[in-house]
Design an enzyme around this catalytic site. Structure first.
Site, mmCIF file in Angstrom:
data_model
loop_
_atom_site.group_PDB
_atom_site.id
_atom_site.type_symbol
_atom_site.label_atom_id
_atom_site.label_comp_id
_atom_site.label_asym_id
_atom_site.label_seq_id
_atom_site.Cartn_x
_atom_site.Cartn_y
_atom_site.Cartn_z
ATOM 1 N N GLU A 87 7.626 -2.384 0.200
ATOM 2 C CA GLU A 87 8.657 -2.072 -0.781
ATOM 3 C C GLU A 87 9.283 -0.693 -0.581
ATOM 4 O O GLU A 87 8.660 0.223 -0.060
ATOM 5 C CB GLU A 87 8.056 -2.142 -2.196
ATOM 6 C CG GLU A 87 7.562 -3.533 -2.539
ATOM 7 C CD GLU A 87 6.957 -3.638 -3.940
ATOM 8 O OE1 GLU A 87 7.248 -4.620 -4.619
ATOM 9 O OE2 GLU A 87 6.194 -2.752 -4.337
ATOM 10 N N CYS A 113 13.185 6.097 -1.951
ATOM 11 C CA CYS A 113 11.737 6.261 -1.801
ATOM 12 C C CYS A 113 11.260 5.211 -0.804
ATOM 13 O O CYS A 113 11.452 4.015 -1.035
ATOM 14 C CB CYS A 113 11.092 6.063 -3.175
ATOM 15 S SG CYS A 113 9.297 6.084 -3.153
ATOM 16 N N CYS A 120 -2.534 0.959 2.255
ATOM 17 C CA CYS A 120 -2.978 2.339 2.460
ATOM 18 C C CYS A 120 -4.491 2.360 2.585
ATOM 19 O O CYS A 120 -5.184 1.592 1.929
ATOM 20 C CB CYS A 120 -2.545 3.199 1.272
ATOM 21 S SG CYS A 120 -2.939 4.948 1.490
ATOM 22 N N CYS A 124 -7.156 5.784 -3.296
ATOM 23 C CA CYS A 124 -7.204 6.573 -4.534
ATOM 24 C C CYS A 124 -7.436 5.637 -5.729
ATOM 25 O O CYS A 124 -6.883 4.536 -5.788
ATOM 26 C CB CYS A 124 -5.916 7.354 -4.720
ATOM 27 S SG CYS A 124 -5.587 8.456 -3.336
ATOM 28 N N CYS A 127 -4.329 4.274 -7.893
ATOM 29 C CA CYS A 127 -3.116 3.809 -7.209
ATOM 30 C C CYS A 127 -3.171 2.307 -6.925
ATOM 31 O O CYS A 127 -4.132 1.808 -6.346
ATOM 32 C CB CYS A 127 -2.948 4.576 -5.907
ATOM 33 S SG CYS A 127 -1.571 4.006 -4.903
ATOM 34 N N CYS A 344 6.026 5.530 -9.449
ATOM 35 C CA CYS A 344 5.013 6.090 -8.556
ATOM 36 C C CYS A 344 3.718 5.307 -8.627
ATOM 37 O O CYS A 344 3.209 5.031 -9.703
ATOM 38 C CB CYS A 344 4.665 7.509 -8.967
ATOM 39 S SG CYS A 344 6.050 8.581 -9.044
HETATM 40 N N1 SAH Z 1 0.269 8.482 -0.032
HETATM 41 C C1 SAH Z 1 1.107 9.581 -0.321
HETATM 42 C C2 SAH Z 1 2.506 9.113 -0.590
HETATM 43 C C3 SAH Z 1 2.637 8.189 -1.784
HETATM 44 S S1 SAH Z 1 3.384 9.116 -2.994
HETATM 45 C C4 SAH Z 1 0.557 10.388 -1.467
HETATM 46 O O1 SAH Z 1 -0.374 9.937 -2.109
HETATM 47 O O2 SAH Z 1 1.039 11.503 -1.677
HETATM 48 C C5 SAH Z 1 3.009 8.302 -4.413
HETATM 49 C C6 SAH Z 1 2.767 9.307 -5.510
HETATM 50 O O3 SAH Z 1 2.498 8.563 -6.693
HETATM 51 C C7 SAH Z 1 1.527 10.161 -5.231
HETATM 52 O O4 SAH Z 1 1.654 11.457 -5.734
HETATM 53 C C8 SAH Z 1 0.489 9.383 -5.995
HETATM 54 O O5 SAH Z 1 -0.617 10.169 -6.275
HETATM 55 C C9 SAH Z 1 1.244 8.957 -7.217
HETATM 56 N N2 SAH Z 1 0.633 7.829 -7.916
HETATM 57 C C10 SAH Z 1 -0.241 6.931 -7.440
HETATM 58 N N3 SAH Z 1 -0.603 6.046 -8.411
HETATM 59 C C11 SAH Z 1 0.058 6.412 -9.515
HETATM 60 C C12 SAH Z 1 0.125 5.892 -10.844
HETATM 61 N N4 SAH Z 1 -0.553 4.824 -11.209
HETATM 62 N N5 SAH Z 1 0.928 6.526 -11.726
HETATM 63 C C13 SAH Z 1 1.671 7.595 -11.345
HETATM 64 N N6 SAH Z 1 1.657 8.118 -10.117
HETATM 65 C C14 SAH Z 1 0.860 7.538 -9.202
HETATM 66 FE FE1 SF4 Z 2 -2.559 5.934 -0.561
HETATM 67 FE FE2 SF4 Z 2 -1.874 5.552 -3.100
HETATM 68 FE FE3 SF4 Z 2 -3.614 7.459 -2.472
HETATM 69 FE FE4 SF4 Z 2 -1.044 7.768 -1.788
HETATM 70 S S1 SF4 Z 2 -1.852 7.647 -3.863
HETATM 71 S S2 SF4 Z 2 -2.839 8.151 -0.523
HETATM 72 S S3 SF4 Z 2 -0.498 5.624 -1.373
HETATM 73 S S4 SF4 Z 2 -3.939 5.250 -2.184
#
Ligand code: SAH
Ligand code: SF4
Length: 353
Positions: A87, A113, A120, A124, A127, A344
């Site tokens: 996406e 974006c 991934c 995390c 996420c 995000c």
């Molecule tokens: N993997 C990279 C790029 C993805 S950016 C990274 O983690 O930086 C996506 C952003 O959205 C990151 O800052 C991530 O921490 C944030 N994110 C992930 N899950 C989220 C959620 N459920 N609500 C809000 N932000 C979230």
């Molecule tokens: Fe991967 Fe989601 Fe963590 Fe970014 S926030 S590093 S996309 S698992």
């Protein structure tokens, strides 16, 4: 086997296709005139068109689904040539304004974006992308094509400025070579011509890769997904912290080349009763001292069965105020596309819930 033509920088293409000025023409057809076949590249000789047809694939992505949010953002589901999907999101930042005569007085601005991987590996806990696991890296051409297809689909003129954020699916620094190549292709003046200062790479904090990205000296902006100020909590939220702790991330940031006028962005995802106490804000101020930083607070965006909750507006404001008062620039991100799960951390490969 055919190669994807968007995988090549103009310089690489000019090594492969002779005479070399043809690479420039091909770039302009693809990225400025938005053609969908080699046949349409009118100023190329027939023999070259046939050669391209035989050896290259053009435009690898198909739009499978578009969802439009009430706030104007649009989420694109793309399928790649191997059938896997990913996406990207178009975020209109300013509304177009039209005067009584129908003339556009203020032009719309866009941020796109984009994804760097399908899935991934980082895992995390907050996420949604992580829940689907990891399928594969995207090639440079697949990264670039997301922007190209979105520009085409929205009739965004070739010379219209767009900003890019590598904040879609995947960890860009876990696919560093392809991401660096994509940055260069984006930046090419005969291509999409997106300046490197309009491209932000967001990372969960792979310190050694931050160093490598810095050494490439591209001029891109760096965003760090910090989310916690002590290692114990950060490890719980982001397992990558076991390999690269907060100190190593901060040290890598300190060595990263940044433009005098720019700052490193620290993203701080706020989860109710997890990391939004004032003690954390205090620690954050200390951590960022000596760094040209700005902090972007992100509301946790919930999804079905998500383990965390969205914080109250009041606590977000208090956290922000504390940082501001102590000399740290801080803003609250107005997440877009919540209603279509385009915000995000809500991008995913397929239906996994
Ligand atoms: N993997 C990279 C790029 C993805 S950016 C990274 O983690 O930086 C996506 C952003 O959205 C990151 O800052 C991530 O921490 C944030 N994110 C992930 N899950 C989220 C959620 N459920 N609500 C809000 N932000 C979230
Ligand atoms: Fe991967 Fe989601 Fe963590 Fe970014 S926030 S590093 S996309 S698992």
């Amino acid at each position: 086997m055919k190669n994807l033509i968007q995988d090549f920088t103009k310089e690489e293409l000019s090594e492969k296709i002779k005479p070399s000025f043809r690479a420039k023409q091909i770039y302009q057809w693809i990225y400025k005139k938005y053609v969908n076949s080699f046949e349409e590249m009118k100023n190329l000789p027939k023999s070259l068109k046939a050669e391209l047809e035989e050896n290259y694939i053009l435009n690898p992505l198909k739009i499978v689904k578009i969802e439009q949010s009430i706030d104007g953002s649009k989420k694109y589901l793309f399928s790649c040539l191997d059938g896997l999907t990913m996406e990207a999101v178009l975020l209109p930042m300013k509304k177009e304004q039209i005067d009584e005569d129908g003339k556009v007085t203020k032009e719309a601005k866009f941020t796109i974006c984009i994804s760097s991987q399908i899935g991934c590996k980082i895992g995390c806990s907050f996420c949604l992308t992580a829940k689907g696991g990891f399928s594969r890296n995207l090639s440079a051409g697949e990264i670039v094509s997301q922007v190209l297809e979105i520009k085409k689909d929205n009739n965004i003129p070739e010379n219209k400025r767009v900003n890019l954020v590598f904040m879609g699916m995947g960890e860009p620094l876990d696919n560093l070579d392809n991401v660096i190549k994509a940055v260069k292709i984006f930046n090419d003046i005969d291509g999409l011509a997106i300046g490197t200062r309009r491209q932000t790479i967001s990372t969960s904090g792979l310190s050694h890769q931050i160093k490598k990205l810095g050494e490439a000296n591209l001029g891109v902006l760096l965003a760090i997904s910090l989310h916690a100020v002590d290692d114990k909590l950060r490890e719980e939220l982001m397992p990558i912290n076991k390999a690269y702790n907060i100190e190593s991330v901060i040290n890598a940031v300190k060595q990263f080349p940044i433009d005098q006028r720019k700052k490193v962005l620290f993203e701080y995802l706020v989860m109710k009763d997890v990391n939004n106490d004032i003690k954390s804000a205090k620690k954050l101020v200390k951590l960022l001292s000596g760094i040209k930083a700005k902090v972007n607070l992100i509301y946790f965006n919930p999804y079905p069965n998500s383990p965390y909750q969205r914080p109250s507006e009041k606590s977000m404001l208090e956290f922000k105020e504390y940082l501001n008062k102590h000399g740290v620039i801080c803003t609250i991100r107005q997440s877009k596309g919540l209603d279509i799960s385009a915000a995000c951390g809500q991008l995913k490969e397929k239906e996994i819930l």
